[in-house]
Enzyme design. Structure first.
Site, PDB file in Angstrom:
ATOM      1  N   GLU A  82       2.748   4.403   1.186  1.00  0.00           N
ATOM      2  CA  GLU A  82       3.354   4.814   2.456  1.00  0.00           C
ATOM      3  C   GLU A  82       2.792   6.137   2.953  1.00  0.00           C
ATOM      4  OE1 GLU A  82       5.263   1.630   0.878  1.00  0.00           O
ATOM      5  OE2 GLU A  82       5.113   3.576  -0.148  1.00  0.00           O
ATOM      6  N   GLY A 137      -1.993   2.918 -10.307  1.00  0.00           N
ATOM      7  CA  GLY A 137      -0.904   3.881 -10.180  1.00  0.00           C
ATOM      8  C   GLY A 137      -0.711   4.674 -11.454  1.00  0.00           C
ATOM      9  N   SER A 138       0.486   5.217 -11.607  1.00  0.00           N
ATOM     10  CA  SER A 138       0.793   6.079 -12.746  1.00  0.00           C
ATOM     11  C   SER A 138       1.215   5.256 -13.960  1.00  0.00           C
ATOM     12  CB  SER A 138       1.916   7.051 -12.379  1.00  0.00           C
ATOM     13  OG  SER A 138       3.135   6.341 -12.207  1.00  0.00           O
ATOM     14  N   GLU A 146      -4.484  -0.289 -13.707  1.00  0.00           N
ATOM     15  CA  GLU A 146      -5.315   0.909 -13.807  1.00  0.00           C
ATOM     16  C   GLU A 146      -4.370   2.093 -13.627  1.00  0.00           C
ATOM     17  OE1 GLU A 146      -6.731   4.143 -13.078  1.00  0.00           O
ATOM     18  OE2 GLU A 146      -7.519   3.389 -11.177  1.00  0.00           O
ATOM     19  N   LEU A 147      -4.132   2.813 -14.729  1.00  0.00           N
ATOM     20  CA  LEU A 147      -3.030   3.770 -14.772  1.00  0.00           C
ATOM     21  C   LEU A 147      -3.477   5.217 -14.963  1.00  0.00           C
ATOM     22  CD1 LEU A 147      -0.634   1.623 -16.994  1.00  0.00           C
ATOM     23  CD2 LEU A 147      -0.852   1.644 -14.494  1.00  0.00           C
ATOM     24  N   GLU A 190      -2.914  14.292 -17.223  1.00  0.00           N
ATOM     25  CA  GLU A 190      -3.816  14.112 -16.091  1.00  0.00           C
ATOM     26  C   GLU A 190      -3.493  15.157 -15.029  1.00  0.00           C
ATOM     27  OE1 GLU A 190      -5.577  10.440 -13.458  1.00  0.00           O
ATOM     28  OE2 GLU A 190      -3.438  10.407 -13.936  1.00  0.00           O
ATOM     29  N   ALA A 241       0.842  -1.193   0.000  1.00  0.00           N
ATOM     30  CA  ALA A 241       0.000   0.000   0.000  1.00  0.00           C
ATOM     31  C   ALA A 241       0.878   1.244   0.000  1.00  0.00           C
ATOM     32  CB  ALA A 241      -0.920  -0.009   1.216  1.00  0.00           C
ATOM     33  N   CYS A 249      -9.080   9.724 -10.657  1.00  0.00           N
ATOM     34  CA  CYS A 249      -8.694   9.381 -12.026  1.00  0.00           C
ATOM     35  C   CYS A 249      -9.872   9.287 -12.976  1.00  0.00           C
ATOM     36  CB  CYS A 249      -7.919   8.062 -12.038  1.00  0.00           C
ATOM     37  SG  CYS A 249      -8.872   6.665 -11.388  1.00  0.00           S
TER      38      CYS A 249
END
Length: 485
Positions: A180, A230-231, A252-253, A383, A178, A286
């Site tokens: 930090e 994440g990215s 999933e970016l 984004e 997860a 997002c």
């Protein structure tokens, strides 16, 4: 230091809560003040190795459990999470920054996701295929195996619930890395699972240096699947590692969702719902309306309404009463907003309201509305992940030009259409290149429906039937009668 209590942050490995043994320590910050909420020690290489051993050791027994037993554990965990919603939401708001009402909604939605997977795990059907006489052709779903999952800081409860719920309901064990920056929320979910009777080692939580942990997990022979929210940059890195080690991936970016607003809508109603969605979580979402293409006949009225909504927002610490928008989660997002605004001003965009960081402690940025934004501006191409609303216009009645511009992007997570015309809604939603399209709604995420994107926004799905199937493989068994001479 905050006057509110904050939980101790520890690793959860092999069914035990333990301090990390890594050399580095890290502070969990309150985004509303920049002050430290808690300190924790990173997981060491040995800690991660222990987590891998635990997930490998527990995999055969968990795979062999009945769907009904997995159902009962997950349902109990969801119930416990609801019982602890007040404290979990407080800790989420403290470490992430979002208003307490949003944090409470996220905790409830996370419990719903776990419930959905608990139920759907009992419906992981195979099928019998008609064959020749004396034969049986079967397609049997099986758990894919141990999972490495990575979750971000913007929705630290729902992203954790999706990955844990899907993996565990399918019969997979899991190591969760997860964020930090928001570890207390992940700790709360794991505590509920442990107290609901999840066997030791089935789910593990490690916190530490992301690049080192991800590489160790993905290079291990134990892991069979990777799930990342994440990215794009992180997705590309983990994707290469996954390919090298023959791992199945769900990614999933992120996205930069276009919004097409036609001239037949109720401008007040559409502007209000879009403003609520866009400024939720300070824009750090997002799958919300991000790039606005508004018909020129209503563009000025729409921009005025959005500006009025932005002006009326009450901005402050998430735990303060009656707050509409909290801070950004970290200093990085503030710097990113400033870069986007510098570029927007240079490109000739009109700043109607906002555009600067607030002069106060913490990571606060003004709710911002831009109009006359050219397509070349960074805020239309990247984004934003912050509270900036960029508005451009289109002139054609059928929206063909807007659709072309909306699709002219590397992203493909979500898209939105607002119109009174059923034909236009159908044609536009069919033409938009996105994994999810909202027609006269800003909600794209449901426990019952698949969540995922296309193009650079990733591949695979979470939630819905597809979210469970993402953690399973299909085995074909072709059985014939014994051979005789």
């Amino acid at each position: 230091m905050t006057s509110h209590s904050f939980p101790t942050i520890r690793q959860f490995i092999g069914g035990e809560w333990t301090d990390g043994t890594g050399a580095a320590t890290e502070a969990v910050l309150d985004p509303a003040s920049g002050k430290t909420l808690s300190m924790f020690r990173h997981a060491s290489e040995a800690d991660v190795a222990t987590a891998l051993e635990a997930t490998d050791r527990s995999a055969p027994a968990w795979r062999a459990t009945t769907p009904d037993l997995r159902y009962r554990i997950l349902r109990e965990a969801a119930s416990l999470l609801r019982q602890r919603a007040a404290s979990a939401a407080l800790h989420l708001s403290l470490e992430q920054g979002k208003p307490l009402t949003e944090a409470a909604s996220e905790i409830q939605a996370s419990a719903d996701v776990i419930d959905w997977y608990a139920e759907e795990g009992r419906r992981a059907y195979g099928r019998i295929v008609p064959g020749r006489a004396g034969s049986r052709l079967m397609v049997v779903p099986e758990p894919i195996g141990p999972v490495a999952a990575f979750t971000p800081w913007n929705f630290p409860a729902t992203t954790v619930a999706r990955k844990l719920g899907g993996a565990l309901a399918a019969g997979c064990t899991i190591v969760l890395k997860a964020s930090e920056e928001t570890p207390a929320t992940a700790v709360a979910v794991l505590e509920c699972l442990a107290q609901a009777g999840l066997p030791p080692g089935v789910a593990n939580l490690v916190l530490g240096q992301p690049a080192r942990i991800s590489e160790q997990l993905l290079r291990s022979s134990v892991i069979r699947k990777v799930s990342l929210t994440g990215s794009i940059a992180v997705g590309r890195t983990l994707g290469h590692l996954a390919v090298d080690h023959h791992l199945v991936t769900t990614m999933e970016l992120g996205g930069n969702a276009p919004v097409l607003v036609f001239n037949d809508v109720d401008v007040d109603a559409v502007a209000r719902i879009c403003a609520i969605a866009k400024f939720r979580n300070a824009g750090q979402v997002c799958n919300v309306p991000s790039r606005f293409y508004v018909h020129e006949g209503i563009a000025e009225a729409f921009a005025e309404r959005m500006t009025a909504h932005a002006r009326a927002l009450r901005v402050g610490a998430g735990i303060e009463p009656d707050i509409d928008m909290g801070p950004l989660c970290n200093e990085r997002r503030l710097l990113a907003m400033e870069q986007l605004m510098d570029d927007a001003r240079r490109s000739g965009a009109r700043v109607r309201i906002g555009g600067r960081r607030l002069d106060r402690p913490g990571f606060f940025f003004e709710p911002t509305v831009l109009s006359d934004v050219p397509d070349a501006a960074l805020v239309m191409r990247e984004e934003a992940f912050g509270p900036i609303v960029p508005i451009a216009t289109f002139s054609d009645v059928d929206g063909a030009d807007a659709i072309r511009r909306a699709n002219d992007t590397a992203y493909g997570l979500g898209a939105f259409v607002f119109t009174e015309s059923l034909a236009r809604a159908t044609d536009t939603s069919d033409a938009l290149e996105a994994g999810m399209v909202g027609v006269n709604t800003v909600v794209l995420s449901r426990a019952e429906t698949p969540f995922g994107g296309i193009k650079a926004s990733g591949h695979g799905h979470e939630s819905g039937i597809e979210g469970l199937e993402a953690y399973m493989r299909k085995k074909t068994i072709l059985q014939h009668a014994p051979l005789r001479g």
